[in-house]
Design a protein around this motif. Structure first.
Motif, PDB file in Angstrom:
ATOM      1  N   SER A 503      -3.125  -6.984 -56.414  1.00 39.90           N
ATOM      2  CA  SER A 503      -3.733  -8.137 -55.743  1.00 39.90           C
ATOM      3  C   SER A 503      -3.647  -7.978 -54.226  1.00 39.90           C
ATOM      4  O   SER A 503      -2.763  -7.304 -53.708  1.00 39.90           O
ATOM      5  CB  SER A 503      -3.001  -9.411 -56.138  1.00 39.90           C
ATOM      6  OG  SER A 503      -2.937  -9.530 -57.530  1.00 39.90           O
ATOM      7  N   TYR A 504      -4.568  -8.635 -53.541  1.00 41.62           N
ATOM      8  CA  TYR A 504      -4.518  -8.695 -52.085  1.00 41.62           C
ATOM      9  C   TYR A 504      -3.668  -9.882 -51.654  1.00 41.62           C
ATOM     10  O   TYR A 504      -3.686 -10.943 -52.294  1.00 41.62           O
ATOM     11  CB  TYR A 504      -5.926  -8.857 -51.506  1.00 41.62           C
ATOM     12  CG  TYR A 504      -6.828  -7.667 -51.711  1.00 41.62           C
ATOM     13  CD1 TYR A 504      -6.551  -6.443 -51.108  1.00 41.62           C
ATOM     14  CD2 TYR A 504      -7.968  -7.755 -52.499  1.00 41.62           C
ATOM     15  CE1 TYR A 504      -7.377  -5.345 -51.282  1.00 41.62           C
ATOM     16  CE2 TYR A 504      -8.806  -6.669 -52.688  1.00 41.62           C
ATOM     17  CZ  TYR A 504      -8.505  -5.463 -52.074  1.00 41.62           C
ATOM     18  OH  TYR A 504      -9.318  -4.382 -52.253  1.00 41.62           O
ATOM     19  N   THR A 505      -2.947  -9.699 -50.579  1.00 40.85           N
ATOM     20  CA  THR A 505      -2.205 -10.825 -49.998  1.00 40.85           C
ATOM     21  C   THR A 505      -3.188 -11.722 -49.241  1.00 40.85           C
ATOM     22  O   THR A 505      -4.302 -11.291 -48.910  1.00 40.85           O
ATOM     23  CB  THR A 505      -1.129 -10.329 -49.024  1.00 40.85           C
ATOM     24  OG1 THR A 505      -1.778  -9.689 -47.919  1.00 40.85           O
ATOM     25  CG2 THR A 505      -0.190  -9.347 -49.692  1.00 40.85           C
ATOM     26  N   GLU A 508      -4.353  -9.971 -46.155  1.00 42.33           N
ATOM     27  CA  GLU A 508      -5.330  -8.912 -46.432  1.00 42.33           C
ATOM     28  C   GLU A 508      -6.699  -9.518 -46.738  1.00 42.33           C
ATOM     29  O   GLU A 508      -7.727  -9.009 -46.289  1.00 42.33           O
ATOM     30  CB  GLU A 508      -4.846  -8.050 -47.605  1.00 42.33           C
ATOM     31  CG  GLU A 508      -3.675  -7.154 -47.261  1.00 42.33           C
ATOM     32  CD  GLU A 508      -3.086  -6.454 -48.480  1.00 42.33           C
ATOM     33  OE1 GLU A 508      -2.454  -5.415 -48.312  1.00 42.33           O
ATOM     34  OE2 GLU A 508      -3.265  -6.972 -49.611  1.00 42.33           O
ATOM     35  N   LYS A 752       4.771  -7.034 -57.426  1.00 43.63           N
ATOM     36  CA  LYS A 752       4.018  -7.302 -56.197  1.00 43.63           C
ATOM     37  C   LYS A 752       3.271  -8.632 -56.292  1.00 43.63           C
ATOM     38  O   LYS A 752       3.357  -9.478 -55.402  1.00 43.63           O
ATOM     39  CB  LYS A 752       3.037  -6.162 -55.925  1.00 43.63           C
ATOM     40  CG  LYS A 752       2.192  -6.376 -54.686  1.00 43.63           C
ATOM     41  CD  LYS A 752       1.201  -5.242 -54.477  1.00 43.63           C
ATOM     42  CE  LYS A 752       0.271  -5.534 -53.306  1.00 43.63           C
ATOM     43  NZ  LYS A 752      -0.741  -4.472 -53.113  1.00 43.63           N
ATOM     44  N   GLU A 753       2.525  -8.824 -57.403  1.00 46.07           N
ATOM     45  CA  GLU A 753       1.757 -10.063 -57.570  1.00 46.07           C
ATOM     46  C   GLU A 753       2.670 -11.279 -57.631  1.00 46.07           C
ATOM     47  O   GLU A 753       2.359 -12.348 -57.087  1.00 46.07           O
ATOM     48  CB  GLU A 753       0.915  -9.989 -58.845  1.00 46.07           C
ATOM     49  CG  GLU A 753      -0.306  -9.097 -58.759  1.00 46.07           C
ATOM     50  CD  GLU A 753       0.038  -7.620 -58.930  1.00 46.07           C
ATOM     51  OE1 GLU A 753       1.216  -7.308 -59.207  1.00 46.07           O
ATOM     52  OE2 GLU A 753      -0.871  -6.793 -58.773  1.00 46.07           O
ATOM     53  N   ILE A 756       3.973 -12.115 -54.141  1.00 41.10           N
ATOM     54  CA  ILE A 756       2.892 -12.713 -53.345  1.00 41.10           C
ATOM     55  C   ILE A 756       2.719 -14.187 -53.723  1.00 41.10           C
ATOM     56  O   ILE A 756       2.499 -15.046 -52.859  1.00 41.10           O
ATOM     57  CB  ILE A 756       1.581 -11.931 -53.549  1.00 41.10           C
ATOM     58  CG1 ILE A 756       1.679 -10.546 -52.915  1.00 41.10           C
ATOM     59  CG2 ILE A 756       0.392 -12.688 -52.972  1.00 41.10           C
ATOM     60  CD1 ILE A 756       0.507  -9.625 -53.235  1.00 41.10           C
ATOM     61  N   PHE A 759       5.394 -16.115 -52.145  1.00 37.09           N
ATOM     62  CA  PHE A 759       5.076 -16.226 -50.716  1.00 37.09           C
ATOM     63  C   PHE A 759       4.059 -17.341 -50.465  1.00 37.09           C
ATOM     64  O   PHE A 759       4.205 -18.148 -49.547  1.00 37.09           O
ATOM     65  CB  PHE A 759       4.545 -14.870 -50.241  1.00 37.09           C
ATOM     66  CG  PHE A 759       3.948 -14.883 -48.864  1.00 37.09           C
ATOM     67  CD1 PHE A 759       4.731 -15.050 -47.740  1.00 37.09           C
ATOM     68  CD2 PHE A 759       2.578 -14.731 -48.701  1.00 37.09           C
ATOM     69  CE1 PHE A 759       4.171 -15.053 -46.467  1.00 37.09           C
ATOM     70  CE2 PHE A 759       2.009 -14.742 -47.446  1.00 37.09           C
ATOM     71  CZ  PHE A 759       2.802 -14.903 -46.320  1.00 37.09           C
ATOM     72  N   LYS A 760       3.016 -17.397 -51.315  1.00 34.08           N
ATOM     73  CA  LYS A 760       1.989 -18.435 -51.169  1.00 34.08           C
ATOM     74  C   LYS A 760       2.576 -19.829 -51.417  1.00 34.08           C
ATOM     75  O   LYS A 760       2.150 -20.808 -50.805  1.00 34.08           O
ATOM     76  CB  LYS A 760       0.847 -18.191 -52.157  1.00 34.08           C
ATOM     77  CG  LYS A 760      -0.014 -16.992 -51.824  1.00 34.08           C
ATOM     78  CD  LYS A 760      -1.088 -16.810 -52.893  1.00 34.08           C
ATOM     79  CE  LYS A 760      -1.960 -15.606 -52.616  1.00 34.08           C
ATOM     80  NZ  LYS A 760      -2.971 -15.383 -53.693  1.00 34.08           N
ATOM     81  N   VAL A 780       5.446  -3.740 -52.021  1.00 31.50           N
ATOM     82  CA  VAL A 780       5.239  -5.130 -51.611  1.00 31.50           C
ATOM     83  C   VAL A 780       4.860  -5.166 -50.136  1.00 31.50           C
ATOM     84  O   VAL A 780       5.490  -4.488 -49.309  1.00 31.50           O
ATOM     85  CB  VAL A 780       6.512  -5.964 -51.857  1.00 31.50           C
ATOM     86  CG1 VAL A 780       6.323  -7.403 -51.409  1.00 31.50           C
ATOM     87  CG2 VAL A 780       6.886  -5.896 -53.338  1.00 31.50           C
ATOM     88  N   PRO A 781       3.828  -5.928 -49.747  1.00 31.40           N
ATOM     89  CA  PRO A 781       3.436  -6.024 -48.333  1.00 31.40           C
ATOM     90  C   PRO A 781       4.593  -6.493 -47.447  1.00 31.40           C
ATOM     91  O   PRO A 781       5.410  -7.331 -47.858  1.00 31.40           O
ATOM     92  CB  PRO A 781       2.306  -7.055 -48.349  1.00 31.40           C
ATOM     93  CG  PRO A 781       1.777  -7.006 -49.744  1.00 31.40           C
ATOM     94  CD  PRO A 781       2.938  -6.696 -50.623  1.00 31.40           C
ATOM     95  N   VAL A 784       5.196 -10.211 -46.796  1.00 27.51           N
ATOM     96  CA  VAL A 784       5.837 -10.938 -47.893  1.00 27.51           C
ATOM     97  C   VAL A 784       7.348 -10.725 -47.841  1.00 27.51           C
ATOM     98  O   VAL A 784       8.140 -11.665 -47.988  1.00 27.51           O
ATOM     99  CB  VAL A 784       5.251 -10.479 -49.252  1.00 27.51           C
ATOM    100  CG1 VAL A 784       6.010 -11.125 -50.410  1.00 27.51           C
ATOM    101  CG2 VAL A 784       3.779 -10.820 -49.331  1.00 27.51           C
TER     102      VAL A 784
END
Length: 805
Positions: A503-505, A508, A752-753, A756, A759-760, A780-781, A784
């Motif tokens: 997934s995109y953050t 991103e 990762k997802e 994220i 984070f959201k 992981v970005p 995040v």
């Protein structure tokens, strides 16, 4: 035999119901009967020397004897002879004597009916005589068009003085539907009956005239076709003698010339088969149906681009440049693609031909809309090779890939060969889209074909059933895409190397929208950058509240919807030259927000824990609620959970019980309800009594949505431990991990997802299994990781220490 020899009418007599046969007075006819009631009626009539009445059912094969299932007027007559036939059937010889009307019918006694004789109404002899002459003249006209009225019958009609008998004879010969036949049969006004018969005969005359005209036209058309054919053949023969008709010969020469040019590149089997079919076509009559099929085959084979390749050298730098131009982020995927083509470039430079086809097949795996297919488009663009896309989703027929044998009507080559023909090159980039959705049915298993196509040891001799010779696919660059690796059969997975695209953050997605989607959609809608202004806050609001997806496909649709409304606004008002869209304007353009991840609760609660879940559109927060009720220690689980999550709940409950028994989880004795006797005796309670005297109800909200997966164990255990110990859970902490019965935390997927999603949702701390902490955080970005405190846990004790207050 006359009616005078029987009782006077009305009288009750046996009833016979026929399916199709309309009988008339003075007619002697055989009747075949199989119905049990009809046979009983015949036997009764013979035994007691009674008359019978024969009526006709309104519906074919009507077995029920109900009042409205047959016509109420029939023929009264007697049974002259009865013969038994095999299978319980009988044949009777019936003599009609008069018409009769059924005046009473008892459904409980369906064998008999009360009948009265019916007579014609009084009529004028002169009028009837004139009508009879007209009828006979009409019959003569019809007999000249149709042979159903023989000469003997016409002679009988002319010699008969009884007009009623004449009407009966003609009615018995006419081809009428049941209702029409009954209308004529039941008519007691003889004059009207003859007029009706004249009308029916005239209609038949007109019908036969039309049929005759159509037949003559068809015959003349057929004769013309034959005549044209023979004339064409004569013209061809004359032209051949004169050397004029060279069309077919020119076509054959053209085919042979093309075949000769491709001979070097085709391979022996392909050349031999094509040459044989061209020779067969040259001997075949052009008007033969097989000639067109054979010509289609020859033309299609010669359209295959044997020996035609894109000669552009593979360049890693051009591939990287194109990937960076078309895609934001996706660093790991870009790096692996660059490595793949670096190997190919080196092999090409060092001219290691034997190893050129031994490369790995790349498979991009990820949720919808993250850019899997567009990566293949970029590869095609960078290599300057044509792109062929083959959609495999839902494909069950193996012949779609391997082609149909030419013995079948409408046979065509498989999609792989058609892809080469469309690309006009033998080395295109071929995208096998949605390879995880291949189906299997009675028409074969397409997976078996894909095994051959993707195997470098076999695909240089792929045999298409339509072509009937092997074709080289080794120079094709195959790229496949999939949403879920688990749905790909193991042997096929072994042929591919998977590159996961996650997934995109939100950050991103913002850059993708700003640098790619908005400019592209503006151009698509005919707008310039100066006409539309969208600030950063508006884009971020659209991403967070109007889309919920791993990729950016729906995000593109939202911008498309936005710009359509802008276009309409500009066209509607000439004074509008620029439209600025802010966060407050979104409700006007896009209605109310559709999606929103619930942010972390500000208040801590007992029994509500925050889990992290992976979905097909990215990560999500999964709240798990638990309450305790007075009971016997039972566990109730709701929320449309799958088998794995139900097992997780049982394991979690058992682990929490074990913690209580070992006193690892502190429980206040005041929480345990005492019975009246225990209160009287002031009995000291065992701590383990708390889970014996309470039922636990565990619920995962959004009950209509199915949920399953091995990552909610510690979240469930925390919720149960919270309600049994009456300790609150920190509202800003989320977690993921599976439990064993010994209390160890097992690793999970989709980290990762999940991070994220945390984070959201503005969580501050996330608990993850130790192994995931050690090996998966690199994916992981950074934004995040900077926003979250990520803590590794080994056991359920670590989870409780971190999460309980």
């Amino acid at each position: 035999m006359q009616l005078e020899n029987y009782e006077d009418f009305p009288q009750t007599i046996p009833l016979i119901i026929e399916d199709e046969l309309f009988l008339y007075p003075f007619m002697i006819a055989p009747i075949f009967l199989s119905d049990e009631q009809n046979i009983k009626a015949v036997e009764n009539a013979i035994e007691f020397n009674k008359l019978v009445i024969v009526s006709v059912s309104k519906t074919a094969n009507e077995k029920n004897r109900e009042k409205d299932s047959f016509y109420d007027i029939g023929v009264i007559g007697n049974i002259m002879r009865k013969v038994s036939l095999p299978d319980g059937k009988i044949k009777v010889l019936f003599q009609g004597l008069a018409k009769g009307k059924i005046i009473d019918f008892n459904e409980s006694r369906p064998l008999f009916a009360a009948v009265e004789k019916i007579e014609n109404e009084p009529f004028s002899n002169e009028a009837i005589k004139s009508l009879v002459e007209v009828v006979i003249e009409s019959v003569k006209k019809l007999s000249r068009l149709n042979s159903k009225f023989p000469v003997d019958l016409i002679k009988t009609l002319e010699e008969n003085d009884d007009a009623s008998r004449v009407a009966d004879l003609i009615s018995s010969v006419l081809n009428l539907k049941k209702d029409e036949a009954f209308k004529l049969f039941s008519q007691t006004n003889l004059e009207q009956r003859l007029l009706d018969i004249i009308e029916v005969i005239n209609k038949e005359i007109e019908s036969y005239k039309i049929q005759k005209e159509i037949t003559q036209k068809v015959n003349s058309k057929i004769e013309k076709t034959h005549k044209d054919y023979f004339l064409k053949e004569q013209i061809k023969a004359l032209q051949k003698e004169l050397g004029v008709d060279n069309q077919k010969e020119e076509e054959i020469k053209s085919y042979k010339k093309k075949l000769k040019a491709k001979k070097t590149f085709m391979g022996k089997d392909a050349y031999k088969e094509t040459k044989r079919q061209i020779e067969k076509l040259s001997r075949m009559n052009p008007d033969s149906p097989d000639a067109s099929l054979l010509q289609t085959y020859v033309e299609l084979v010669l359209d295959i681009p044997f020996g035609e390749y894109s000669n552009e050298k593979i360049s890693v730098s051009s591939v990287e440049k194109q990937l960076n131009k078309d895609h934001y982020s996706l660093e790991k995927a870009k790096e692996r693609i660059a490595e793949y083509f670096a190997v190919k470039q080196l092999l090409e430079q060092r001219k290691i031909e034997d190893l050129k086809s031994k490369g790995t097949v790349l498979c991009f795996v990820g949720p919808p809309g993250v850019g899997k297919t567009s990566l293949a488009n970029s590869i095609s663009e960078a290599l300057k090779r044509p792109l062929v896309r083959i959609a495999l989703g839902g494909m069950e027929d193996v012949n779609e890939l391997r082609g149909h044998r030419r013995t079948y009507v409408g046979a065509m080559p498989g999609r792989l060969v058609k892809g080469l023909i469309d690309a006009k090159k033998m080395n295109p980039v071929m995208v096998l889209d949605e390879i995880d959705k291949l189906g299997t049915s009675h028409r074969g298993d397409p997976t078996a074909v894909m095994l051959e196509v993707l195997d470098p040891e076999q695909n240089h001799e792929f045999r298409d059933l339509y072509l009937n010779f092997p074709i080289d696919l080794s120079q094709v660059i195959f790229v496949s895409t999939a949403n879920d690796i688990r749905n790909i059969p193991a042997p096929l997975r072994d042929r591919m190397e998977f590159i996961e695209i996650s997934s995109y953050t939100p950050n991103e997605k913002y850059h993708i929208a700003k640098d790619y989607l908005i400019p592209q959609e503006l151009e698509k809608h005919g707008l310039s950058k100066n006409e539309v202004s969208i600030n950063k806050a508006t884009i971020e609001t659209i991403i967070s509240k109007y889309t919920r997806e791993a990729g950016v496909r729906n995000l593109r649709r939202v911008f498309s919807k936005l710009f359509r409304k802008v276009v309409k606004q500009i066209l509607s008002d000439e004074n509008v030259t620029k439209v600025a869209i802010g966060v407050k304007d979104l409700k006007t353009y896009l209605d109310n927000p559709i999606f929103e991840i619930d942010p972390a609760d500000k208040e801590n609660f007992v029994g509500i824990s925050n889990g992290l879940a992976w979905t097909s559109v990215g990560g999500d927060i999964l709240k798990i609620e638990a309450i305790k009720l007075k009971g016997k220690g039972d566990l109730k689980v709701t929320g449309s959970l799958g088998d794995v999550m139900k097992e997780s709940s049982s394991i979690s409950y058992s682990v929490v019980k074990l913690l209580i028994d070992e006193c690892s989880l502190k429980i206040d004795e005041k929480l345990i309800p005492k019975t009246f006797k225990e209160q009287e005796e002031n009995t000291k309670l065992d701590i383990s009594e708390i889970y014996k005297r309470y039922d636990i109800h565990l619920h995962v909200p959004a009950g209509a949505t199915p949920k399953d997966g091995p990552s909610a164990g510690i979240t469930m255990a925390l919720a149960i431990a919270s309600v049994l110990s009456n300790r609150k859970i920190k509202a800003d902490i989320a977690m993921t991990g599976e439990l064993t019965l010994s209390g160890k935390v097992l690793p999970i997927g989709g980290l990762k997802e999940k991070l994220i999603a945390a984070f959201k949702a503005k969580m501050t701390k996330v608990l993850i299994p130790r192994k995931n902490f050690e090996r998966d955080l690199d994916d992981v970005p950074q934004e995040v990781k900077d926003a979250l405190t990520i803590k590794a846990v080994d056991t359920i004790d670590d989870v409780l220490n971190e999460a309980l207050i």
